[in-house]
Scaffold this motif. Sequence first.
Motif, PDB file in Angstrom:
ATOM      1  N   CYS A 216       0.844  -1.189   0.000  1.00 34.40           N
ATOM      2  CA  CYS A 216       0.000   0.000   0.000  1.00 34.40           C
ATOM      3  C   CYS A 216       0.885   1.247   0.000  1.00 34.40           C
ATOM      4  O   CYS A 216       1.820   1.341   0.796  1.00 34.40           O
ATOM      5  N   VAL A 217       0.577   2.192  -0.887  1.00 33.42           N
ATOM      6  CA  VAL A 217       1.419   3.369  -1.062  1.00 33.42           C
ATOM      7  C   VAL A 217       0.658   4.663  -0.794  1.00 33.42           C
ATOM      8  O   VAL A 217       1.122   5.529  -0.054  1.00 33.42           O
ATOM      9  N   ASP A 218      -0.527   4.785  -1.380  1.00 36.85           N
ATOM     10  CA  ASP A 218      -1.273   6.044  -1.311  1.00 36.85           C
ATOM     11  C   ASP A 218      -2.390   5.939  -0.276  1.00 36.85           C
ATOM     12  O   ASP A 218      -3.357   5.194  -0.476  1.00 36.85           O
ATOM     13  N   PRO A 219      -2.301   6.657   0.852  1.00 37.34           N
ATOM     14  CA  PRO A 219      -3.346   6.571   1.884  1.00 37.34           C
ATOM     15  C   PRO A 219      -4.678   7.156   1.440  1.00 37.34           C
ATOM     16  O   PRO A 219      -5.703   6.899   2.069  1.00 37.34           O
ATOM     17  N   ARG A 220      -4.680   7.920   0.339  1.00 35.82           N
ATOM     18  CA  ARG A 220      -5.928   8.509  -0.141  1.00 35.82           C
ATOM     19  C   ARG A 220      -6.763   7.504  -0.923  1.00 35.82           C
ATOM     20  O   ARG A 220      -7.972   7.681  -1.068  1.00 35.82           O
ATOM     21  N   THR A 221      -6.117   6.446  -1.435  1.00 37.02           N
ATOM     22  CA  THR A 221      -6.838   5.449  -2.227  1.00 37.02           C
ATOM     23  C   THR A 221      -6.936   4.096  -1.535  1.00 37.02           C
ATOM     24  O   THR A 221      -7.778   3.285  -1.895  1.00 37.02           O
ATOM     25  N   CYS A 222      -6.085   3.838  -0.557  1.00 41.13           N
ATOM     26  CA  CYS A 222      -6.110   2.564   0.165  1.00 41.13           C
ATOM     27  C   CYS A 222      -7.321   2.523   1.092  1.00 41.13           C
ATOM     28  O   CYS A 222      -7.479   3.387   1.956  1.00 41.13           O
ATOM     29  N   ALA A 223      -8.181   1.528   0.928  1.00 43.38           N
ATOM     30  CA  ALA A 223      -9.397   1.428   1.733  1.00 43.38           C
ATOM     31  C   ALA A 223      -9.084   1.264   3.218  1.00 43.38           C
ATOM     32  O   ALA A 223      -9.810   1.777   4.078  1.00 43.38           O
ATOM     33  N   CYS A 224      -8.012   0.541   3.535  1.00 44.57           N
ATOM     34  CA  CYS A 224      -7.647   0.335   4.947  1.00 44.57           C
ATOM     35  C   CYS A 224      -7.111   1.620   5.565  1.00 44.57           C
ATOM     36  O   CYS A 224      -7.388   1.924   6.729  1.00 44.57           O
ATOM     37  N   ALA A 225      -6.335   2.376   4.782  1.00 43.56           N
ATOM     38  CA  ALA A 225      -5.813   3.649   5.284  1.00 43.56           C
ATOM     39  C   ALA A 225      -6.942   4.636   5.542  1.00 43.56           C
ATOM     40  O   ALA A 225      -6.877   5.442   6.480  1.00 43.56           O
ATOM     41  N   LYS A 226      -7.996   4.576   4.736  1.00 44.55           N
ATOM     42  CA  LYS A 226      -9.134   5.478   4.936  1.00 44.55           C
ATOM     43  C   LYS A 226      -9.782   5.247   6.294  1.00 44.55           C
ATOM     44  O   LYS A 226     -10.294   6.181   6.910  1.00 44.55           O
ATOM     45  N   LEU A 227      -9.763   3.997   6.768  1.00 43.89           N
ATOM     46  CA  LEU A 227     -10.319   3.697   8.083  1.00 43.89           C
ATOM     47  C   LEU A 227      -9.489   4.331   9.193  1.00 43.89           C
ATOM     48  O   LEU A 227      -9.971   4.527  10.309  1.00 43.89           O
ATOM     49  N   ASN A 228      -8.217   4.629   8.896  1.00 47.41           N
ATOM     50  CA  ASN A 228      -7.332   5.298   9.850  1.00 47.41           C
ATOM     51  C   ASN A 228      -7.303   6.802   9.638  1.00 47.41           C
ATOM     52  O   ASN A 228      -6.332   7.467   9.998  1.00 47.41           O
ATOM     53  N   GLY A 229      -8.362   7.348   9.040  1.00 52.41           N
ATOM     54  CA  GLY A 229      -8.391   8.779   8.775  1.00 52.41           C
ATOM     55  C   GLY A 229      -7.586   9.147   7.547  1.00 52.41           C
ATOM     56  O   GLY A 229      -6.963  10.206   7.514  1.00 52.41           O
ATOM     57  N   SER A 230      -7.585   8.246   6.526  1.00 55.36           N
ATOM     58  CA  SER A 230      -6.790   8.440   5.300  1.00 55.36           C
ATOM     59  C   SER A 230      -5.323   8.646   5.639  1.00 55.36           C
ATOM     60  O   SER A 230      -4.669   9.577   5.166  1.00 55.36           O
ATOM     61  N   ASP A 231      -4.826   7.752   6.457  1.00 56.77           N
ATOM     62  CA  ASP A 231      -3.446   7.862   6.906  1.00 56.77           C
ATOM     63  C   ASP A 231      -2.929   6.469   7.231  1.00 56.77           C
ATOM     64  O   ASP A 231      -3.673   5.614   7.703  1.00 56.77           O
ATOM     65  N   PHE A 232      -1.642   6.240   6.979  1.00 60.09           N
ATOM     66  CA  PHE A 232      -1.005   5.013   7.421  1.00 60.09           C
ATOM     67  C   PHE A 232      -0.478   5.239   8.832  1.00 60.09           C
ATOM     68  O   PHE A 232       0.230   6.220   9.079  1.00 60.09           O
ATOM     69  N   PRO A 233      -0.806   4.365   9.771  1.00 57.57           N
ATOM     70  CA  PRO A 233      -0.350   4.572  11.148  1.00 57.57           C
ATOM     71  C   PRO A 233       1.122   4.264  11.346  1.00 57.57           C
ATOM     72  O   PRO A 233       1.693   4.624  12.366  1.00 57.57           O
ATOM     73  N   TYR A 234       1.740   3.585  10.367  1.00 56.76           N
ATOM     74  CA  TYR A 234       3.125   3.140  10.504  1.00 56.76           C
ATOM     75  C   TYR A 234       4.051   3.839   9.508  1.00 56.76           C
ATOM     76  O   TYR A 234       3.604   4.377   8.492  1.00 56.76           O
ATOM     77  N   VAL A 235       5.353   3.789   9.822  1.00 61.16           N
ATOM     78  CA  VAL A 235       6.395   4.169   8.867  1.00 61.16           C
ATOM     79  C   VAL A 235       7.233   2.928   8.572  1.00 61.16           C
ATOM     80  O   VAL A 235       7.253   1.973   9.351  1.00 61.16           O
ATOM     81  N   GLN A 236       7.951   2.936   7.451  1.00 59.40           N
ATOM     82  CA  GLN A 236       8.679   1.754   6.992  1.00 59.40           C
ATOM     83  C   GLN A 236       9.961   1.493   7.777  1.00 59.40           C
ATOM     84  O   GLN A 236      10.373   0.340   7.921  1.00 59.40           O
ATOM     85  N   ILE A 237      10.615   2.523   8.274  1.00 56.17           N
ATOM     86  CA  ILE A 237      11.956   2.364   8.835  1.00 56.17           C
ATOM     87  C   ILE A 237      11.981   1.365   9.988  1.00 56.17           C
ATOM     88  O   ILE A 237      10.994   1.196  10.702  1.00 56.17           O
ATOM     89  N   ASN A 238      13.126   0.704  10.139  1.00 62.44           N
ATOM     90  CA  ASN A 238      13.343  -0.266  11.219  1.00 62.44           C
ATOM     91  C   ASN A 238      12.334  -1.409  11.197  1.00 62.44           C
ATOM     92  O   ASN A 238      11.973  -1.950  12.241  1.00 62.44           O
ATOM     93  N   GLY A 239      11.858  -1.756   9.998  1.00 63.86           N
ATOM     94  CA  GLY A 239      10.913  -2.857   9.895  1.00 63.86           C
ATOM     95  C   GLY A 239       9.486  -2.489  10.227  1.00 63.86           C
ATOM     96  O   GLY A 239       8.625  -3.365  10.338  1.00 63.86           O
ATOM     97  N   GLY A 240       9.218  -1.187  10.382  1.00 62.68           N
ATOM     98  CA  GLY A 240       7.871  -0.723  10.687  1.00 62.68           C
ATOM     99  C   GLY A 240       7.759  -0.211  12.103  1.00 62.68           C
ATOM    100  O   GLY A 240       8.106  -0.908  13.061  1.00 62.68           O
TER     101      GLY A 240
END
Length: 686
Positions: A450-474
């Motif tokens: 998943c890349v774009d929080p504006r189009t990802c259905a799961c990210a939309k449930l988080n307020g159109s945002d990804f709760p995690y960052v990639q660094i250090n394995g997440g």
Amino acid sequence: MVEQCVSNGPERKTVAKNGRKERKKTETQRRTSDRIKSRQREEKEHLVRKRVQILDGQEDKGNPRKRSNVNATEEEKEKEVAMAERMVNQVLGSTEVQKEVTLGDASGAGGALPDKSATVKVKDTLRLFNKFYLQLVQEEELRCAKAKVDKKVSQGSKKFLKGSKKSADKSKKEKPSEDGDKKKAKRPDLKAITKMFEANATMYPEKRIGDLPGISVGHRFYSRAEMVAVGFHSHWLNGIDYMGQSYRKGVYHNYTFPLAVAIVISGMYEDDLDNAEDVIYTGQGGHDLTGNKRQIRDQKLERGNLALKNCVEQCVPVRVVRGHECASSYCGRVYTYDGLYKVVQYWAEKGLSGFTVFKYRLRRLEGQPILTTNQVQFSYGRVPQSVAEIRGLVCEDISGGQEDVPIPATNLVDDPPVAPSGYTYCKSLQIAKNVKLPANVSGCNCQGTCVDPRTCACAKLNGSDFPYVQINGGRLIEARAVVFECGPSCGCGPGCVNRTSQRGIKHRLEVFRTPKKGWAVRSWDFIPSGAPVCEYIGALVRTEDTDHVCENNYIFDIDCLQTMRGLGGRERRLGDVSVSAINSFDGDDQKSESVPEFCIDAGSTGNIARFINHSCEPNLFVQCVLSSHHDVKLARVMLFAADNIPPMQELTYDYGYALDSVSGPSGKIKQMPCYCGAADCRKRLF
């Protein structure tokens, strides 16, 4: 069994049948008084208004660090205000634990909100810095992902137009903008410092001579930026931190300025000589900043060099910090505070490169903790390199090979030493027969990751945002009401950032015996803040089915819904959540308000989480996560790192008991002492 009640019980555990029933009667005791709530609300509103004024450029216009983007859109300003509100919650430290403390303690505090200790304030400041840092890392990750997509689109367009001279000319014109996308952004840690300044959230904004309360010898900073965030050393690059002429009119008016307050020894000068207790320190300036440690010009007796000279003449000690190489730190180094040193002598001489350098001899003051900074894993013991090096080993792997990383158990307390027993290890939830999990929900249509929080259905449930960052394995940016992750019906794969908590245990953990707290857990690895540690695993059962069980200290109530609603005195976490299953909850259901419908019983079967102890100042926090379904009453319970946790430090979280909330079979209130040893320990578990 008493000691295990202190050490191994999960958050809001049930101690006995009567204890659970009594809790229904005492729910009102968990709520903070209206007076305290009103005062907290007023403080929040004041700070948020101040933050909004800064954003609108209405305050501190003479300070360029506090100017806002006057061209920002209303949407951008709203996002900034929302972030400021979250920041204010963090700065005020309005956690559930503190609310419970207002109810009074063993000494009869009378309901007054106690002041935090300096140690806790430092920890809160660093947590705020790490939150800002991860937010900015996320912005950079999204920028890079967008640039990568734009590049592919651009390359596709070029192929389509290939062969045309016109398209070739156009391609040449577009090339600079493509290079611009690749341009490296400002470091997130330095941008986080700016946000700390804007929020007036640094711990010690004014420089001080000597030790700083809350930062003891041996404290580790995982970047120079962290030192700036708390005010321990005010510059992320300069080795010498000093007071300038502006301090002449304050409490230090009797001193001659400039005056040094702290130095960093990190091996960047070829003329340094570090003998631990006795140091020959090279002044600043004339240095080749390419990293080869060479001097390229003479140093001058000014700024930091003059400040250290004045320390010699006025007998002013300086704080000494040493930098060590550290693969775990995002800056590649870890910095340890090694105490106060007296600057006893200074002189000028020709350095190894033939240029004049200033030298300063520093000697460590007596009466401080023993200096052991030569070993990075110093204050918590040495990390074993093999099974043969493990002292007191009683079990090589309590998981029996179920986990990807073996979990040894050690016992240097009991004689004869015994291994953990009385349970069966399992790495996945055991579902009771009368508990039916909801059907899998439809997931996102993303491919690969998943890349774009504006189009990802799961990210939309988080307020159109990804709760995690990639660094250090997440890493989780901040605690939320609930986190929605991608699940079995999603198009993305296991490497997706929005599946961070589903990857199992990744750190080398150890179960060890303690003198007073029973079994405990620590990590051999550095764990960065926001990293997932483990899930709380056991038997998923209905709460009502555990009422007949006495003295089961491993029951974890799944109270995600109560936390989201702020029921029972719980601190309501922020987060944009809009799911029908949540909105349809009947808030007038008294039974649902008082006791969660489901819980996890790790008494007879469970994983390593059952051994993690309570602390009044924990380094882990509880986070409810939904992935395959969206029923918050059956959310997964995850433990995440609240701080940057060094190796060999015990892992702890707050069990969340309200004082005087547990009763025995006779109805008499039970009390349990707390042995966590925290600076702000409440002295009682319940």
